[in-house]
Design an enzyme around this catalytic site. Sequence first.
Site, PDB file in Angstrom:
ATOM      1  N   HIS A  98      -7.556  -5.010   9.902  1.00  0.00           N
ATOM      2  CA  HIS A  98      -7.178  -4.664   8.529  1.00  0.00           C
ATOM      3  C   HIS A  98      -5.863  -5.344   8.140  1.00  0.00           C
ATOM      4  O   HIS A  98      -5.008  -5.590   8.981  1.00  0.00           O
ATOM      5  CB  HIS A  98      -7.151  -3.151   8.291  1.00  0.00           C
ATOM      6  CG  HIS A  98      -6.015  -2.399   8.902  1.00  0.00           C
ATOM      7  ND1 HIS A  98      -6.191  -1.303   9.721  1.00  0.00           N
ATOM      8  CD2 HIS A  98      -4.675  -2.571   8.794  1.00  0.00           C
ATOM      9  CE1 HIS A  98      -5.015  -0.845  10.077  1.00  0.00           C
ATOM     10  NE2 HIS A  98      -4.079  -1.591   9.542  1.00  0.00           N
ATOM     11  N   ASP A 106       0.815  -1.213   0.000  1.00  0.00           N
ATOM     12  CA  ASP A 106       0.000   0.000   0.000  1.00  0.00           C
ATOM     13  C   ASP A 106       0.852   1.269   0.000  1.00  0.00           C
ATOM     14  O   ASP A 106       2.063   1.221   0.193  1.00  0.00           O
ATOM     15  CB  ASP A 106      -0.958   0.000   1.210  1.00  0.00           C
ATOM     16  CG  ASP A 106      -0.282  -0.457   2.504  1.00  0.00           C
ATOM     17  OD1 ASP A 106       0.962  -0.441   2.563  1.00  0.00           O
ATOM     18  OD2 ASP A 106      -0.997  -0.831   3.449  1.00  0.00           O
ATOM     19  N   GLU A 112      -9.838  -1.969   5.083  1.00  0.00           N
ATOM     20  CA  GLU A 112     -10.542  -1.710   6.331  1.00  0.00           C
ATOM     21  C   GLU A 112     -11.755  -2.638   6.474  1.00  0.00           C
ATOM     22  O   GLU A 112     -12.199  -3.248   5.498  1.00  0.00           O
ATOM     23  CB  GLU A 112     -11.001  -0.244   6.358  1.00  0.00           C
ATOM     24  CG  GLU A 112      -9.863   0.763   6.305  1.00  0.00           C
ATOM     25  CD  GLU A 112      -9.081   0.869   7.613  1.00  0.00           C
ATOM     26  OE1 GLU A 112      -9.171  -0.048   8.466  1.00  0.00           O
ATOM     27  OE2 GLU A 112      -8.351   1.859   7.778  1.00  0.00           O
ATOM     28  N   ASN A 145      -8.062  -3.433  14.060  1.00  0.00           N
ATOM     29  CA  ASN A 145      -9.440  -3.686  13.622  1.00  0.00           C
ATOM     30  C   ASN A 145      -9.504  -4.805  12.580  1.00  0.00           C
ATOM     31  O   ASN A 145     -10.505  -4.983  11.904  1.00  0.00           O
ATOM     32  CB  ASN A 145     -10.082  -2.402  13.080  1.00  0.00           C
ATOM     33  CG  ASN A 145      -9.336  -1.866  11.855  1.00  0.00           C
ATOM     34  OD1 ASN A 145      -8.404  -2.505  11.357  1.00  0.00           O
ATOM     35  ND2 ASN A 145      -9.753  -0.712  11.366  1.00  0.00           N
TER      36      ASN A 145
HETATM   37  O1  LIG Z   1       2.597  -3.040  12.309  1.00  0.00           O
HETATM   38  P1  LIG Z   1       1.648  -2.022  12.749  1.00  0.00           P
HETATM   39  O2  LIG Z   1       2.266  -0.659  12.808  1.00  0.00           O
HETATM   40  O3  LIG Z   1       0.954  -2.366  14.009  1.00  0.00           O
HETATM   41  O4  LIG Z   1       0.549  -1.912  11.641  1.00  0.00           O
HETATM   42  C1  LIG Z   1      -0.285  -2.983  11.281  1.00  0.00           C
HETATM   43  C2  LIG Z   1      -0.803  -2.752   9.900  1.00  0.00           C
HETATM   44  O5  LIG Z   1      -1.268  -1.438   9.793  1.00  0.00           O
HETATM   45  C3  LIG Z   1      -0.718  -0.801   8.664  1.00  0.00           C
HETATM   46  O6  LIG Z   1       0.412  -0.055   9.053  1.00  0.00           O
HETATM   47  C4  LIG Z   1      -1.698   0.093   8.029  1.00  0.00           C
HETATM   48  O7  LIG Z   1      -2.209   0.916   9.004  1.00  0.00           O
HETATM   49  C5  LIG Z   1      -0.309  -1.935   7.797  1.00  0.00           C
HETATM   50  O8  LIG Z   1       0.548  -1.517   6.795  1.00  0.00           O
HETATM   51  C6  LIG Z   1       0.241  -2.835   8.815  1.00  0.00           C
HETATM   52  O9  LIG Z   1       0.425  -4.100   8.327  1.00  0.00           O
END
Ligand SMILES: O=P(O)(O)OC[C@H]1O[C@](O)(CO)[C@@H](O)[C@@H]1O
Length: 259
Positions: A138, A67, A143, A136
């Site tokens: 994702h 992304d 989302e 959540n």
């Molecule tokens: O590793 P983190 O910072 O907890 O994020 C979890 C997920 O959320 C994201 O940063 C997107 O918000 C993803 O790219 C990532 O896999």
Amino acid sequence: MKIIKADNYSELCRTAAKIIIEKVTHADKINLGLATGSTPIGLYCFLVDDHLRNHTSYHHVKTFNLDEYVGLHPVDRNSYHYYMREHLFHHLDLLPENIYLPNGISLDLDAECEQYESLIVNQGGIELQLLGLGRNGHIGFNEPGTSFQSKTHVVALDNSTRKANSRFFDSIEQVPQHAITMGMETIFSSKEILLLVSGEGKAGALQRLLEGEILEEFPASILKKHPNITVIADNAAIGSNVHRDGSTFLVACDPESRQ
Ligand SMILES: O=P(O)(O)OC[C@H]1O[C@](O)(CO)[C@@H](O)[C@@H]1O
């Protein structure tokens, strides 16, 4: 779904690095799907360290990131282009022409999404997709509520995601409202998936993933249907959850990977 339990974040990263290095070393060519966020940072450190010490080459590797924020220039410190350069690309011997991320400043975002999707297919698909897990549920920036059939698309970011990611920005107002992300089907089409889950803050999401129903309201839940997925989770994320789940099994990290 195979679950590898790591004692801590460092062990989680080392274990994930070992899996990736083995694949990279033994393949003639390989397409890796990469993720951003906090979770993979330690893993990228191990890959860089291994490259420096053992000269593991990435000449034959193509990378495809999940992304990118819409509106952030690749040189912006908060863009995922910047993140990947700083944490990984800059330190390996990847060929620049083999590195792909969605272009968040494209003037035609829909066309950009279509091209990115086709690019992945035309390059033979993704061999190993690395994923983090949002609180959540994702994955990428898909989302809750995103169709399981979705391909690469533009997404309006959830407030909870913007809030979570505001730690990288000066204020939440600066966090972009939109992003381009590989879709759920794009991710699911990868031949193999490596999902990293670390920290107490992810315990609820991991529990829901392991024990909950498969619903678009919790995007990661579809991963339970993937034929070749490994979850590496640390103790903090696992808590006491996994033991209640009869459908999964837990293996300890390979002791060799701790060296
Ligand atoms: O590793 P983190 O910072 O907890 O994020 C979890 C997920 O959320 C994201 O940063 C997107 O918000 C993803 O790219 C990532 O896999």
